[in-house]
Design an enzyme around this catalytic site. Structure first.
Site, PDB file in Angstrom:
ATOM      1  N   ASN A 122      15.426  33.486  14.136  1.00  0.00           N
ATOM      2  CA  ASN A 122      15.635  32.880  12.824  1.00  0.00           C
ATOM      3  C   ASN A 122      16.122  31.442  12.988  1.00  0.00           C
ATOM      4  OD1 ASN A 122      18.378  33.040  13.457  1.00  0.00           O
ATOM      5  ND2 ASN A 122      18.764  34.812  12.155  1.00  0.00           N
ATOM      6  N   ASP A 150      10.941  45.120   9.702  1.00  0.00           N
ATOM      7  CA  ASP A 150      12.170  44.358   9.939  1.00  0.00           C
ATOM      8  C   ASP A 150      12.154  43.044   9.162  1.00  0.00           C
ATOM      9  OD1 ASP A 150      14.674  43.987  11.754  1.00  0.00           O
ATOM     10  OD2 ASP A 150      13.541  42.129  12.003  1.00  0.00           O
TER      11      ASP A 150
END
EC number: 3.1.2.2
Length: 337
Positions: free
Chosen positions: A25, A214
């Site tokens: 991320n 996810d």
């Protein structure tokens, strides 16, 4: 600590690769879906090798279940993931693969246990995808290890059967939902299954599906708390039916329970064929996320505003799962007498 290892013809498999920026991320935490995908790839390889060590039709190990998976330590860009997969139990038509993921900081040499998982596969014939092949037996170091494996096999088979019966509908969120409600963070992803998503038998890799799940769960968690979020654990993932090439999958995530420090998100995968009138629930699981500050320390999570009988029921069921997991973690921390 690693699970007791069965000895037989199947050798443990280890794969490794460095974590890249596109695996993480915006703050550098590797996505849980990337790790789940690596775990499944290792399990598929070791399972397929073992099942093709005998004469007869060639086959491919198909994922049917992933047991509860804990994300024990976060992984970051630049670290190397060492994924070790080992076959620990075989029945006539299925096999258990236990996987460990070690994260290595190659600048300091420091290593840490990031993940442990147990996966169940069945071998499907390359000639006929609906034909389940026999699994070559393995030799166990002791009768105790074999009996423990048999108990795990019976337990997962029962739970898969019970979970398959739960096919709750997913309703769209209400228009203009209030912040911190279930409808506010509920999210869906629609994906057309292409050749790069599929196995040699033209159905979707389990790891591809888990990565999509996810991603959706992460969007739900971020929308609820608007902070850096990471996967903390995944409850058992059950693969009810194969998803074929050319299908459209709808992956939906919704909050079911929120504690002070964590969020439980139910993720459901529905598949539909573009050429046939066939729609079905393919996969289901519960993901748990936590919110982190800039130093990767857990943050308090905003309370979930629930309304209606269905949301209340799911909240209470999630609370029971949370308390059960917490009790198990506390028991595991107790020193052995």
């Amino acid at each position: 600590m690693s699970a007791p290892r069965a000895s037989g013809t199947a050798s443990p498999l280890q794969i490794c690769r460095i974590m890249r920026p596109d695996d993480a991320n915006i703050v550098g935490n590797v996505h849980g879906g990337i790790i789940l995908k690596m775990i499944e790839e290792a399990g598929c390889i070791v399972g397929t090798r073992h099942c093709n060590a005998q004469s007869g039709d060639r086959c491919l190990a198909a994922l049917v279940r992933v047991e509860k998976t804990e994300f024990l330590s976060p992984m970051f860009i630049g670290e190397v993931a060492h994924v070790t997969a080992d076959i620990t139990y075989t029945s006539q038509h299925s096999l258990e693969v236990q996987v460990e993921v070690i994260a290595e900081d190659i600048l300091t040499g420091t290593k840490k246990l990031a993940n442990k998982a147990a996966l169940w596969y069945v071998p499907c014939s390359l000639q006929n995808v609906n034909k389940v092949m026999d699994v070559p037996p393995i030799k166990y170091a002791s009768e105790v290890q074999e009996e423990q494996g048999r108990k795990r096999y019976e337990a997962q088979k029962l739970e898969r059967r019970e979970t398959k019966a739960r096919t709750e509908m997913v309703l769209p969120p209400p228009p203009n939902p209030e912040k911190h409600t279930v409808g506010f963070s509920q999210s869906s992803l629609i994906h057309l299954v292409g050749p790069s998503d599929c196995t040699l038998l033209s159905y979707v890799h389990g790891g591809v599906t888990m990565k999509l799940m996810d991603e959706v769960a992460g969007i739900v968690a971020f929308r609820h708390c608007s902070t850096n979020i990471v996967t903390a654990s995944v409850d058992a993932i059950n693969f009810h039916r194969k998803i074929n090439k050319g299908c459209v999958v709808t992956v939906t995530g919704r909050l079911t329970y929120v504690s002070e420090r964590s969020m439980e998100i139910e993720v459901l995968v529905d598949a539909s064929s573009l050429v046939e009138a066939d729609q079905y629930r393919a996969v289901s699981a519960f993901f748990t996320f936590i919110s982190l500050d800039k130093d990767n320390k857990p943050l308090k999570v905003p309370a979930l505003e629930i309304s209606g009988e269905e949301e209340t029921r799911r909240f209470e069921e999630g609370k029971a799962r949370y308390q059960q997991s917490k009790a198990k973690r506390n028991a595991d921390r107790q020193p052995q007498k």
